[in-house]
Design a protein around this motif. Structure first.
Motif, PDB file in Angstrom:
ATOM      1  N   ILE A  29     -73.717  76.580  79.283  1.00 27.14           N
ATOM      2  CA  ILE A  29     -74.036  75.290  79.904  1.00 27.14           C
ATOM      3  C   ILE A  29     -72.924  74.986  80.888  1.00 27.14           C
ATOM      4  CG2 ILE A  29     -74.368  72.826  79.539  1.00 27.14           C
ATOM      5  CD1 ILE A  29     -75.345  73.588  76.681  1.00 27.14           C
ATOM      6  N   HIS A  30     -73.292  74.888  82.154  1.00 31.26           N
ATOM      7  CA  HIS A  30     -72.343  74.582  83.224  1.00 31.26           C
ATOM      8  C   HIS A  30     -72.539  73.125  83.620  1.00 31.26           C
ATOM      9  CE1 HIS A  30     -71.326  78.856  83.896  1.00 31.26           C
ATOM     10  NE2 HIS A  30     -72.556  79.037  83.455  1.00 31.26           N
ATOM     11  N   GLY A  31     -72.280  72.231  82.698  1.00 36.69           N
ATOM     12  CA  GLY A  31     -72.470  70.801  82.929  1.00 36.69           C
ATOM     13  C   GLY A  31     -72.171  70.039  81.655  1.00 36.69           C
ATOM     14  N   GLU A  32     -72.563  68.795  81.653  1.00 39.42           N
ATOM     15  CA  GLU A  32     -72.252  67.901  80.540  1.00 39.42           C
ATOM     16  C   GLU A  32     -73.394  67.812  79.536  1.00 39.42           C
ATOM     17  OE1 GLU A  32     -69.264  66.328  80.220  1.00 39.42           O
ATOM     18  OE2 GLU A  32     -68.663  67.436  82.017  1.00 39.42           O
ATOM     19  N   GLY A  34     -75.460  65.340  77.157  1.00 39.29           N
ATOM     20  CA  GLY A  34     -75.742  63.915  77.075  1.00 39.29           C
ATOM     21  C   GLY A  34     -75.386  63.426  75.685  1.00 39.29           C
ATOM     22  N   PRO A  35     -75.723  62.177  75.378  1.00 39.46           N
ATOM     23  CA  PRO A  35     -75.400  61.625  74.059  1.00 39.46           C
ATOM     24  C   PRO A  35     -76.070  62.421  72.935  1.00 39.46           C
ATOM     25  CG  PRO A  35     -76.212  59.918  75.551  1.00 39.46           C
ATOM     26  CD  PRO A  35     -76.406  61.222  76.239  1.00 39.46           C
ATOM     27  N   ILE A  36     -75.304  62.705  71.912  1.00 37.48           N
ATOM     28  CA  ILE A  36     -75.821  63.420  70.746  1.00 37.48           C
ATOM     29  C   ILE A  36     -76.513  62.426  69.823  1.00 37.48           C
ATOM     30  CG2 ILE A  36     -75.203  64.800  68.731  1.00 37.48           C
ATOM     31  CD1 ILE A  36     -72.746  65.768  70.336  1.00 37.48           C
ATOM     32  N   VAL A  37     -77.746  62.729  69.443  1.00 38.82           N
ATOM     33  CA  VAL A  37     -78.477  61.872  68.513  1.00 38.82           C
ATOM     34  C   VAL A  37     -79.072  62.714  67.385  1.00 38.82           C
ATOM     35  CG1 VAL A  37     -79.038  60.114  70.239  1.00 38.82           C
ATOM     36  CG2 VAL A  37     -80.645  61.964  69.808  1.00 38.82           C
ATOM     37  N   CYS A  38     -79.267  62.074  66.256  1.00 40.14           N
ATOM     38  CA  CYS A  38     -79.900  62.696  65.100  1.00 40.14           C
ATOM     39  C   CYS A  38     -81.332  62.178  65.042  1.00 40.14           C
ATOM     40  CB  CYS A  38     -79.152  62.332  63.826  1.00 40.14           C
ATOM     41  SG  CYS A  38     -77.423  62.832  63.844  1.00 40.14           S
ATOM     42  N   CYS A  39     -82.289  63.078  65.213  1.00 33.25           N
ATOM     43  CA  CYS A  39     -83.699  62.694  65.250  1.00 33.25           C
ATOM     44  C   CYS A  39     -84.356  62.980  63.905  1.00 33.25           C
ATOM     45  CB  CYS A  39     -84.433  63.443  66.357  1.00 33.25           C
ATOM     46  SG  CYS A  39     -86.162  62.954  66.485  1.00 33.25           S
ATOM     47  N   HIS A  40     -84.957  61.952  63.328  1.00 29.23           N
ATOM     48  CA  HIS A  40     -85.582  62.043  62.010  1.00 29.23           C
ATOM     49  C   HIS A  40     -87.100  62.112  62.074  1.00 29.23           C
ATOM     50  CE1 HIS A  40     -81.854  61.115  59.727  1.00 29.23           C
ATOM     51  NE2 HIS A  40     -81.525  60.546  60.868  1.00 29.23           N
ATOM     52  N   CYS A  41     -87.679  62.363  63.247  1.00 35.07           N
ATOM     53  CA  CYS A  41     -89.137  62.420  63.351  1.00 35.07           C
ATOM     54  C   CYS A  41     -89.670  63.593  62.535  1.00 35.07           C
ATOM     55  CB  CYS A  41     -89.590  62.495  64.807  1.00 35.07           C
ATOM     56  SG  CYS A  41     -89.455  64.125  65.576  1.00 35.07           S
ATOM     57  N   ASN A  55     -79.473  66.693  68.381  1.00 31.93           N
ATOM     58  CA  ASN A  55     -79.816  67.109  69.740  1.00 31.93           C
ATOM     59  C   ASN A  55     -78.967  66.392  70.780  1.00 31.93           C
ATOM     60  OD1 ASN A  55     -82.203  68.321  68.557  1.00 31.93           O
ATOM     61  ND2 ASN A  55     -83.122  66.294  68.591  1.00 31.93           N
ATOM     62  N   ALA A  56     -78.870  67.012  71.934  1.00 29.89           N
ATOM     63  CA  ALA A  56     -78.263  66.362  73.097  1.00 29.89           C
ATOM     64  C   ALA A  56     -79.006  66.822  74.343  1.00 29.89           C
ATOM     65  CB  ALA A  56     -76.784  66.714  73.228  1.00 29.89           C
ATOM     66  N   PRO A  57     -79.263  65.900  75.259  1.00 28.81           N
ATOM     67  CA  PRO A  57     -79.910  66.312  76.506  1.00 28.81           C
ATOM     68  C   PRO A  57     -78.954  67.112  77.390  1.00 28.81           C
ATOM     69  CG  PRO A  57     -79.401  63.965  76.558  1.00 28.81           C
ATOM     70  CD  PRO A  57     -79.026  64.465  75.203  1.00 28.81           C
ATOM     71  N   VAL A  58     -79.528  68.107  78.056  1.00 23.18           N
ATOM     72  CA  VAL A  58     -78.799  68.952  78.996  1.00 23.18           C
ATOM     73  C   VAL A  58     -79.704  69.141  80.204  1.00 23.18           C
ATOM     74  CG1 VAL A  58     -77.884  71.277  79.382  1.00 23.18           C
ATOM     75  CG2 VAL A  58     -77.604  70.196  77.158  1.00 23.18           C
ATOM     76  N   LYS A  59     -79.141  69.056  81.391  1.00 23.30           N
ATOM     77  CA  LYS A  59     -79.937  69.339  82.581  1.00 23.30           C
ATOM     78  C   LYS A  59     -80.388  70.795  82.550  1.00 23.30           C
ATOM     79  CE  LYS A  59     -77.634  66.094  85.657  1.00 23.30           C
ATOM     80  NZ  LYS A  59     -76.774  65.990  86.841  1.00 23.30           N
ATOM     81  N   THR A  60     -81.651  71.023  82.813  1.00 25.15           N
ATOM     82  CA  THR A  60     -82.193  72.378  82.842  1.00 25.15           C
ATOM     83  C   THR A  60     -81.420  73.245  83.842  1.00 25.15           C
ATOM     84  OG1 THR A  60     -84.364  71.496  82.271  1.00 25.15           O
ATOM     85  CG2 THR A  60     -84.306  73.722  83.157  1.00 25.15           C
ATOM     86  N   SER A  61     -81.024  72.658  84.950  1.00 16.24           N
ATOM     87  CA  SER A  61     -80.286  73.414  85.972  1.00 16.24           C
ATOM     88  C   SER A  61     -78.884  73.821  85.503  1.00 16.24           C
ATOM     89  CB  SER A  61     -80.192  72.600  87.262  1.00 16.24           C
ATOM     90  OG  SER A  61     -79.511  71.376  87.022  1.00 16.24           O
ATOM     91  N   ASP A  62     -78.359  73.182  84.454  1.00 17.01           N
ATOM     92  CA  ASP A  62     -77.038  73.513  83.912  1.00 17.01           C
ATOM     93  C   ASP A  62     -77.107  74.550  82.793  1.00 17.01           C
ATOM     94  OD1 ASP A  62     -75.853  71.688  85.618  1.00 17.01           O
ATOM     95  OD2 ASP A  62     -75.685  70.113  84.098  1.00 17.01           O
ATOM     96  N   ALA A 117     -67.368  65.663  71.075  1.00 18.25           N
ATOM     97  CA  ALA A 117     -68.397  64.627  71.001  1.00 18.25           C
ATOM     98  C   ALA A 117     -68.977  64.556  69.595  1.00 18.25           C
ATOM     99  CB  ALA A 117     -69.500  64.913  72.013  1.00 18.25           C
ATOM    100  N   LYS A 118     -69.368  63.365  69.206  1.00 13.48           N
ATOM    101  CA  LYS A 118     -69.968  63.107  67.901  1.00 13.48           C
ATOM    102  C   LYS A 118     -71.330  62.445  68.111  1.00 13.48           C
ATOM    103  CE  LYS A 118     -66.114  64.154  65.704  1.00 13.48           C
ATOM    104  NZ  LYS A 118     -65.838  65.541  65.729  1.00 13.48           N
ATOM    105  N   PRO A 119     -72.197  62.507  67.098  1.00 14.55           N
ATOM    106  CA  PRO A 119     -73.477  61.796  67.217  1.00 14.55           C
ATOM    107  C   PRO A 119     -73.259  60.302  67.475  1.00 14.55           C
ATOM    108  CG  PRO A 119     -73.547  63.315  65.379  1.00 14.55           C
ATOM    109  CD  PRO A 119     -72.120  63.286  65.867  1.00 14.55           C
ATOM    110  N   THR A 120     -74.182  59.737  68.242  1.00 11.32           N
ATOM    111  CA  THR A 120     -74.075  58.327  68.619  1.00 11.32           C
ATOM    112  C   THR A 120     -75.108  57.438  67.936  1.00 11.32           C
ATOM    113  OG1 THR A 120     -75.530  58.677  70.516  1.00 11.32           O
ATOM    114  CG2 THR A 120     -73.150  58.917  70.896  1.00 11.32           C
TER     115      THR A 120
END
Length: 147
Positions: A29-32, A34-41, A55-62, A117-120
């Motif tokens: 990953i050549h980028g940042e 995003g916020p780490i979240v714990c998804c319970h769905c 999970n954390a969001p990442v730009k596809t381009s990164d 980074a830690k979950p938010t």
């Protein structure tokens, strides 16, 4: 950008590296993150085999495969979402909303690089496993976190 800058940009080490359990798939990953979240769905619980997915969001381009992209398989878990995993070992790598092709939801457990980074937050807690208690003091949301 000058010639030296272009060379340095190409040779700069990846900020983050990750892989699947068997080592077939390696990514950078050549980028940042995003916020780490714990998804319970229920979809994340089924796909992970655990109480939640982190999970954390990442730009596809990164996001770039170093090796093993041919072992990546996708499964469409709903009309608007695909989940990608290693066909060899089953490690979940990311999910992606079809209507948001520019963002991946990276499975943080596949990172090999240590992060600070830690979950938010916890999301979709109304759908959480009845046998799991959330005791970490992070914000909890019935569905997605407010934007």
């Amino acid at each position: 950008m000058g010639v030296i800058d272009k060379v340095n940009a190409k040779s700069a080490p990846a900020k983050l590296r990750g892989s699947c359990h068997c080592g077939s798939i390696h990514y950078e990953i050549h980028g940042e993150l995003g916020p780490i979240v714990c998804c319970h769905c229920s979809q994340c619980r089924k796909s992970q085999g655990t109480a939640f997915a982190t999970n954390a969001p990442v730009k596809t381009s990164d996001f770039h495969f170093v090796s093993g992209e041919e072992d990546l398989r996708q499964f469409q878990t709903s009309p608007d979402k695909v989940r990608a995993f290693c066909q060899q070992c089953g490690s979940p790598i990311y999910s992606q909303l079809i209507k948001k092709p520019d963002v991946l939801r990276l499975r943080i457990g596949t990172l090999d690089t240590e992060i600070d980074a830690k979950p938010t937050a916890h999301i979709y807690v109304d759908s959480k496993a009845e046998w799991h208690e959330i005791n970490d003091g992070l914000p909890q949301f019935s569905e997605r976190e407010p934007r």
